[in-house]
Design a protein around this motif. Structure first.
Motif: not given
Length: 168
Positions: A112-125
């Motif tokens: 759903w989004f790249p596992f190693n991309m901090w921007q994606a994880w920020t959006g996820f959170v």
């Protein structure tokens, strides 16, 4: 016994529908917001593979599967069959942790989004926090409405009792 099972099944189905609907709304909103960057994002995420033009059936199926699993987890955490003596605060906390871990796992497994991309994880959170707040607000609203309904029934019952006492 069978009536209780039907009620539990209806709750799970209703919960699944709510979670699935909320998930599709969030993905749709992000699709609209990210439309300008959609070609780059479509290479990174399965949710945006249609370049901001919609959601694939594969992604919808994945979101539905996640909604079913979350509904089953909700049933598990809030059922007295499994956690009779656990405080509600702990149940909610563990439920949120479970949903976060499950969502992160689905995000990695289904790309759903790249596992190693901090921007994606920020959006996820951020999206997880927003959806949690919306869900919490809906739960509060529902419990206030039910409480109000029960209070009305109690007041009517109390008034009938007072009227009987006055007649005697």
């Amino acid at each position: 016994m069978e009536n209780n099972t039907n009620s539990e099944n209806k709750k799970i189905l209703s919960s699944t529908a709510e979670i699935f609907t909320l998930s599709v709304i969030f993905v749709s909103i992000f699709n609209i917001i990210l439309r300008g960057n959609s070609e780059k994002i479509s290479e990174l995420s399965e949710l945006f593979v249609l370049c901001g033009q919609g959601i694939t059936f594969k992604a919808l199926a994945e979101l539905f599967f996640m909604a079913v699993v979350i509904s089953l987890m909700r049933y598990l955490w809030f059922s007295d069959k499994f956690f009779k003596n656990m405080m509600m605060f702990h149940r909610i906390t563990f439920m949120l942790i479970s949903v976060f871990v499950l969502s992160a796992t689905f995000s990695a497994v289904f790309r759903w989004f790249p596992f190693n991309m901090w921007q994606a994880w920020t959006g996820f959170v951020i999206s997880f926090i927003i959806s949690t707040l919306i869900s919490y607000g809906a739960m509060l609203l529902r419990s206030k409405m039910e409480s109000k309904k029960y209070q009305q029934v109690f007041d009517e019952y109390k008034n009938k009792g007072e009227n009987r006492d006055e007649r005697n």
